[in-house]
Design a protein around this motif. Structure first.
Motif, PDB file in Angstrom:
ATOM      1  N   LEU A 216      -8.886   9.965   5.687  1.00 44.31           N
ATOM      2  CA  LEU A 216      -9.397   8.845   4.880  1.00 44.31           C
ATOM      3  C   LEU A 216      -9.315   9.159   3.387  1.00 44.31           C
ATOM      4  N   LEU A 217      -9.568  10.408   3.019  1.00 40.36           N
ATOM      5  CA  LEU A 217      -9.437  10.798   1.611  1.00 40.36           C
ATOM      6  C   LEU A 217      -7.977  10.653   1.168  1.00 40.36           C
ATOM      7  N   THR A 218      -7.044  11.031   2.012  1.00 43.59           N
ATOM      8  CA  THR A 218      -5.622  10.862   1.692  1.00 43.59           C
ATOM      9  C   THR A 218      -5.285   9.385   1.498  1.00 43.59           C
ATOM     10  N   GLN A 219      -5.791   8.529   2.372  1.00 46.32           N
ATOM     11  CA  GLN A 219      -5.557   7.084   2.217  1.00 46.32           C
ATOM     12  C   GLN A 219      -6.153   6.582   0.909  1.00 46.32           C
ATOM     13  N   LEU A 220      -7.353   7.053   0.582  1.00 48.90           N
ATOM     14  CA  LEU A 220      -7.998   6.650  -0.666  1.00 48.90           C
ATOM     15  C   LEU A 220      -7.167   7.103  -1.865  1.00 48.90           C
ATOM     16  N   LYS A 221      -6.662   8.326  -1.821  1.00 49.56           N
ATOM     17  CA  LYS A 221      -5.824   8.830  -2.916  1.00 49.56           C
ATOM     18  C   LYS A 221      -4.592   7.946  -3.108  1.00 49.56           C
ATOM     19  N   HIS A 222      -3.925   7.596  -2.008  1.00 47.03           N
ATOM     20  CA  HIS A 222      -2.721   6.760  -2.119  1.00 47.03           C
ATOM     21  C   HIS A 222      -3.052   5.368  -2.657  1.00 47.03           C
ATOM     22  N   ALA A 223      -4.114   4.774  -2.147  1.00 47.42           N
ATOM     23  CA  ALA A 223      -4.497   3.428  -2.595  1.00 47.42           C
ATOM     24  C   ALA A 223      -4.836   3.431  -4.079  1.00 47.42           C
ATOM     25  N   LEU A 224      -5.600   4.436  -4.514  1.00 46.87           N
ATOM     26  CA  LEU A 224      -6.005   4.489  -5.921  1.00 46.87           C
ATOM     27  C   LEU A 224      -4.842   4.841  -6.839  1.00 46.87           C
ATOM     28  N   ALA A 225      -3.907   5.662  -6.369  1.00 47.45           N
ATOM     29  CA  ALA A 225      -2.746   5.999  -7.196  1.00 47.45           C
ATOM     30  C   ALA A 225      -1.889   4.769  -7.451  1.00 47.45           C
ATOM     31  N   LYS A 226      -1.633   3.990  -6.409  1.00 50.13           N
ATOM     32  CA  LYS A 226      -0.848   2.759  -6.552  1.00 50.13           C
ATOM     33  C   LYS A 226      -1.570   1.785  -7.484  1.00 50.13           C
ATOM     34  N   HIS A 227      -2.858   1.626  -7.263  1.00 52.49           N
ATOM     35  CA  HIS A 227      -3.666   0.709  -8.051  1.00 52.49           C
ATOM     36  C   HIS A 227      -3.661   1.121  -9.534  1.00 52.49           C
ATOM     37  N   ALA A 228      -3.856   2.401  -9.783  1.00 48.69           N
ATOM     38  CA  ALA A 228      -3.863   2.898 -11.163  1.00 48.69           C
ATOM     39  C   ALA A 228      -2.508   2.690 -11.826  1.00 48.69           C
ATOM     40  N   TYR A 229      -1.435   2.898 -11.065  1.00 50.12           N
ATOM     41  CA  TYR A 229      -0.093   2.707 -11.619  1.00 50.12           C
ATOM     42  C   TYR A 229       0.099   1.259 -12.085  1.00 50.12           C
TER      43      TYR A 229
ATOM     44  N   PHE B 231     -14.075   3.623   1.243  1.00 49.70           N
ATOM     45  CA  PHE B 231     -15.342   4.332   1.008  1.00 49.70           C
ATOM     46  C   PHE B 231     -16.306   4.106   2.175  1.00 49.70           C
ATOM     47  N   ASP B 232     -16.389   2.857   2.655  1.00 47.38           N
ATOM     48  CA  ASP B 232     -17.257   2.565   3.808  1.00 47.38           C
ATOM     49  C   ASP B 232     -16.884   3.438   4.996  1.00 47.38           C
ATOM     50  N   ALA B 233     -15.602   3.514   5.284  1.00 44.57           N
ATOM     51  CA  ALA B 233     -15.130   4.300   6.434  1.00 44.57           C
ATOM     52  C   ALA B 233     -15.458   5.784   6.245  1.00 44.57           C
ATOM     53  N   ILE B 234     -15.283   6.291   5.054  1.00 44.41           N
ATOM     54  CA  ILE B 234     -15.612   7.700   4.782  1.00 44.41           C
ATOM     55  C   ILE B 234     -17.101   7.936   4.985  1.00 44.41           C
ATOM     56  N   GLU B 235     -17.916   7.020   4.449  1.00 44.85           N
ATOM     57  CA  GLU B 235     -19.367   7.204   4.522  1.00 44.85           C
ATOM     58  C   GLU B 235     -19.913   7.071   5.937  1.00 44.85           C
ATOM     59  N   LYS B 236     -19.153   6.479   6.839  1.00 45.79           N
ATOM     60  CA  LYS B 236     -19.576   6.373   8.247  1.00 45.79           C
ATOM     61  C   LYS B 236     -19.278   7.637   9.040  1.00 45.79           C
ATOM     62  N   THR B 237     -18.534   8.579   8.439  1.00 47.57           N
ATOM     63  CA  THR B 237     -18.209   9.819   9.144  1.00 47.57           C
ATOM     64  C   THR B 237     -19.368  10.802   9.024  1.00 47.57           C
ATOM     65  N   ASP B 238     -19.333  11.817   9.887  1.00 43.42           N
ATOM     66  CA  ASP B 238     -20.303  12.906   9.746  1.00 43.42           C
ATOM     67  C   ASP B 238     -19.545  14.208   9.520  1.00 43.42           C
ATOM     68  N   ALA B 239     -20.271  15.248   9.227  1.00 41.00           N
ATOM     69  CA  ALA B 239     -19.672  16.531   8.845  1.00 41.00           C
ATOM     70  C   ALA B 239     -18.773  17.125   9.929  1.00 41.00           C
ATOM     71  N   SER B 240     -18.939  16.697  11.183  1.00 38.42           N
ATOM     72  CA  SER B 240     -18.084  17.227  12.251  1.00 38.42           C
ATOM     73  C   SER B 240     -16.707  16.559  12.274  1.00 38.42           C
ATOM     74  N   GLN B 241     -16.551  15.461  11.556  1.00 41.03           N
ATOM     75  CA  GLN B 241     -15.297  14.701  11.560  1.00 41.03           C
ATOM     76  C   GLN B 241     -14.421  15.087  10.362  1.00 41.03           C
ATOM     77  N   THR B 242     -14.170  16.370  10.235  1.00 36.86           N
ATOM     78  CA  THR B 242     -13.433  16.865   9.069  1.00 36.86           C
ATOM     79  C   THR B 242     -12.016  16.318   8.997  1.00 36.86           C
ATOM     80  N   TRP B 243     -11.338  16.222  10.131  1.00 40.17           N
ATOM     81  CA  TRP B 243      -9.970  15.700  10.136  1.00 40.17           C
ATOM     82  C   TRP B 243      -9.958  14.242   9.685  1.00 40.17           C
ATOM     83  N   LYS B 244     -10.879  13.436  10.213  1.00 42.16           N
ATOM     84  CA  LYS B 244     -10.951  12.024   9.850  1.00 42.16           C
ATOM     85  C   LYS B 244     -11.274  11.866   8.368  1.00 42.16           C
ATOM     86  N   ARG B 245     -12.212  12.676   7.879  1.00 42.69           N
ATOM     87  CA  ARG B 245     -12.538  12.626   6.453  1.00 42.69           C
ATOM     88  C   ARG B 245     -11.312  12.952   5.604  1.00 42.69           C
TER      89      ARG B 245
END
Length: 188
Positions: free
Chosen positions: A79-92, A62-76
């Motif tokens: 990071l969202l993909t990484q967050l999805k994977h981390a949360l999916a594993k954690h939820a499992y 979340f910190d890394a996502i919040e440090k991005t700006d609207a021009s960093q669409t690829w990075k966002r």
């Protein structure tokens, strides 16, 4: 090497052997990736400490996502993909090991509420995936999501997990730790 002199084609046995070798290398690489991903959690020792480490990783994402700006669409997006994977594993891990243990030890309503919360986690992830990452509302949604995640983490770490840990005893905690690590490895 067995090659047909007239056509220059390699024999089916060589192609089959190469395919089998590639398959084995792929399996080994996947096993290694899973070991690395679950290794961080397992290295923490007990199940609750492993989940706390995963909570910290989530907040760093979340910190890394919040440090991005609207021009960093690829990075966002990455990071969202990484967050999805981390949360999916954690939820499992939680939904297949920890929450059932909670139910078995009298925390039925609490476990059900946590599963309910996970439904909203999935909703946030879906909504964020559907929104353009350059949209100003996207980062606002990320911040709202983070607040919900932080409340969920606080409830687990401050009240519910300590209560379960006490109810499980030494053998129960060892069992939940082993089962959670197996689930995490499977989901990694």
């Amino acid at each position: 090497m067995s090659t047909n002199i007239l056509t220059g084609n390699k024999s089916p046995a060589i192609l089959l052997g190469a395919a089998a070798a590639g398959f084995v290398v792929g399996l080994a690489a996947n096993f290694g990736r899973k070991a690395v991903v679950q290794g961080m959690t397992a290295a923490q020792g007990e199940w609750d400490e492993g989940l706390k480490a995963e909570h910290r990783l989530t907040l760093r994402l979340f910190d890394a996502i919040e440090k991005t700006d609207a021009s960093q669409t690829w990075k966002r997006g990455m990071l969202l993909t990484q967050l999805k994977h981390a949360l999916a594993k954690h939820a499992y891990e939680e939904e297949n090991v920890v929450y059932p243990a909670m139910r078995d030890h009298g925390q039925v309503e609490d476990a059900d509420q946590l599963v309910h919360d996970h439904g909203y986690v999935k909703q946030y992830l879906y909504d964020l995936g559907e929104m353009p990452t350059a949209d100003p509302e996207w980062i606002a949604k990320v911040r709202e999501f983070r607040r919900e995640i932080e409340a969920h983490i606080a409830q687990e770490e401050d009240a519910l997990f300590p209560r379960l840990r006490a109810a499980l005893g030494k053998e129960g905690n060892a069992h939940v730790t082993a089962e959670m690590n197996k689930a995490g490895f499977a989901a990694a």
